[in-house]
Design an enzyme around this catalytic site. Structure first.
Site, PDB file in Angstrom:
ATOM      1  N   SER A 124       0.431 -10.074  -0.823  1.00 16.97           N
ATOM      2  CA  SER A 124       0.797  -8.445  -0.528  1.00 16.97           C
ATOM      3  C   SER A 124       0.978  -7.667   0.894  1.00 16.97           C
ATOM      4  O   SER A 124       1.041  -6.479   0.860  1.00 16.97           O
ATOM      5  CB  SER A 124      -1.068  -8.455  -0.645  1.00 16.97           C
ATOM      6  OG  SER A 124      -2.139  -8.489   0.381  1.00 16.97           O
ATOM      7  N   LYS A 163       0.409  -1.485  -0.046  1.00 20.05           N
ATOM      8  CA  LYS A 163      -0.108   0.498   0.181  1.00 20.05           C
ATOM      9  C   LYS A 163       0.927   1.319  -0.360  1.00 20.05           C
ATOM     10  O   LYS A 163       0.269   2.207  -0.621  1.00 20.05           O
ATOM     11  CB  LYS A 163      -1.107  -0.036   1.320  1.00 20.05           C
ATOM     12  CG  LYS A 163      -2.004  -0.794   1.170  1.00 20.05           C
ATOM     13  CD  LYS A 163      -3.104  -0.864  -0.117  1.00 20.05           C
ATOM     14  CE  LYS A 163      -4.347  -1.623   0.117  1.00 20.05           C
ATOM     15  NZ  LYS A 163      -5.170  -1.059  -0.447  1.00 20.05           N
TER      16      LYS A 163
END
Length: 422
Positions: free
Chosen positions: A315, A60
């Site tokens: 992720s 992110k």
């Protein structure tokens, strides 16, 4: 309905190339590691892209920094606002501390404490945390309202061209590290930002790569959006996979998905837990639920060719250790090794001993035993959790229960009552 051709044009491969330069020295070029376990299971060469090793332990940071670093002096002075289930907020906190910009981060109450603490640590004096709502979407609604009133810049977690371009920098990095385009790229999906960036870059540079998008079954908002041709709001979601628990996919990300047609898969939350444990126990990787989403379909829903190169994105790794008991529980239930029963025991000496001797198999274990009601003098219903040595032992257990003198009712995993157990 978004026009796919127009929407997709809002983000280009050139934007991603510029973002790569902007992020140089800020984000880490995370390792691309060949994984023996998944390669053996599939017959392919499976590589893990370790975004859990970013400074904020998720990808992110790429999108957050790319957006915030482009703000004007006036926008920087007004500050930024974002909504996050945890990882995006950490990226915003890191970026704001580095760029000396104040931020208010709105998170739902379901955000693990570990992620809240990390946002405060990363942002320091530049970050204020606001806990509101039960889901990401509720937190996002409050954040947008605050941004409108205050004049601060909203930093979307996925539905902004600058966020998408930043997250798409991962695609070029994978190809550079691998030395060629992978045959298959497996991407976890929440709101679809990273997927949109990867689709955009691969469509421009390596259109033959098969892009597979994987969503948790309890929050498959992009699949619903693609089926409807536009974003739709899911009535209910399972928030267990907190990093991907999004009720509504973005307008921009949906348009890009409609333009490029990725393969869409969903995966059960219990299966994700099973993969989390395999990553930890076999590979030594601490993945959060969203971080294990993509890997969990290998050898199951997703079939790949022998000797193909397959890149799977891990992720994020912001997992709270206190959640592992629930992770183990969900994994056992998904495997078919953990079951719950309501057993009506006769209120007489030796009833429990007979149950253990006559009903349980040699490799079965009582994992839970609680009397539900004691008011009846003749019988006493109890909630019994049984862990089997193997899923194949269940038919024998059910048969022995049927022939016993006790009344036994199996608790349906799909029943509302089951949610109180797992």
């Amino acid at each position: 309905m978004p026009d796919p051709a127009v929407t997709a044009a809002h983000v280009t491969a050139a934007d991603i190339a510029v973002a790569s330069e902007r992020l140089r020295g800020v984000v880490s070029e995370t390792p691309l590691q060949l994984n023996e376990r998944l390669s053996t299971a599939t017959g392919a060469n499976v590589w893990l892209k370790r975004e859990d090793l970013q400074p904020v332990r998720s990808y992110k940071l790429r999108g957050a920094y790319n957006l915030i670093s482009q703000l004007s002096a006036a926008e920087r002075a007004a500050g930024v606002i974002c909504a996050s289930a945890g990882n995006h907020g950490q990226g915003v906190a890191y970026a704001c501390a580095r760029l000396r910009i104040r931020a208010r981060i709105f998170v739902p109450s379901t955000t693990p404490r570990q992620k809240r603490d990390r946002m405060r640590q990363l942002g320091g004096a530049y970050v204020e945390l606001v806990v509101t709502g039960d889901t990401y979407d509720e937190a996002a609604q409050a954040a947008y309202a605050e941004a409108w009133e205050s004049g601060a810049t909203m930093v979307p977690a996925f539905d902004d061209a600058r966020t998408i371009a930043g997250q798409g920098t991962l695609a070029a990095e994978v190809v550079n590290q691998l030395g060629h385009a992978p045959d298959v790229l497996v991407v976890p999906v929440g709101g679809g930002g990273m997927l949109a960036g990867c689709l955009t870059w691969f469509a421009a540079h390596h259109s033959s790569t098969r892009v597979v998008a994987v969503e948790p079954a309890g929050a498959a908002c992009l699949g619903a959006a693609v089926a409807a041709g536009e974003p739709v709001t899911l009535e209910r979601i399972d928030t267990f996979v907190d990093g991907a628990a999004v009720r509504r996919a973005g307008d921009l990300t949906t348009g890009i998905a409609l333009a490029h047609h990725p393969e869409l898969l969903t995966v059960d939350e219990g299966q994700i837990c099973h993969e989390m444990l395999a990553l930890y126990q076999v590979d030594g990787i601490i993945a959060e639920p969203a971080g294990a989403v993509a890997a969990s379909v290998l050898g199951r829903q997703l079939t790949v060719g022998a000797d193909q190169s397959v890149v799977v994105i891990v992720s994020g790794g912001n997992n709270d250790v206190s959640r592992y008991s629930e992770i183990v529980e969900r994994s056992l239930v998904w495997e078919g090794r953990k079951h719950y029963f309501l057993v009506n025991f006769p209120q007489e000496p030796g009833a429990l001993r007979r149950f253990l001797d006559e009903v349980l198999g040699p490799d079965d274990d009582i994992a839970l035993f609680e009397y539900v009601k004691r008011s009846n003098r003749e019988t006493g219903p109890a909630l019994v959790g049984i862990e089997l040595g193997s899923p194949e032992d269940l038919p024998g257990l059910l048969e022995r229960m049927d022939t016993s003198a006790m009344q036994v009712e199996q608790v349906d995993p799909n029943s509302p009552f089951y949610r109180f157990l797992v």
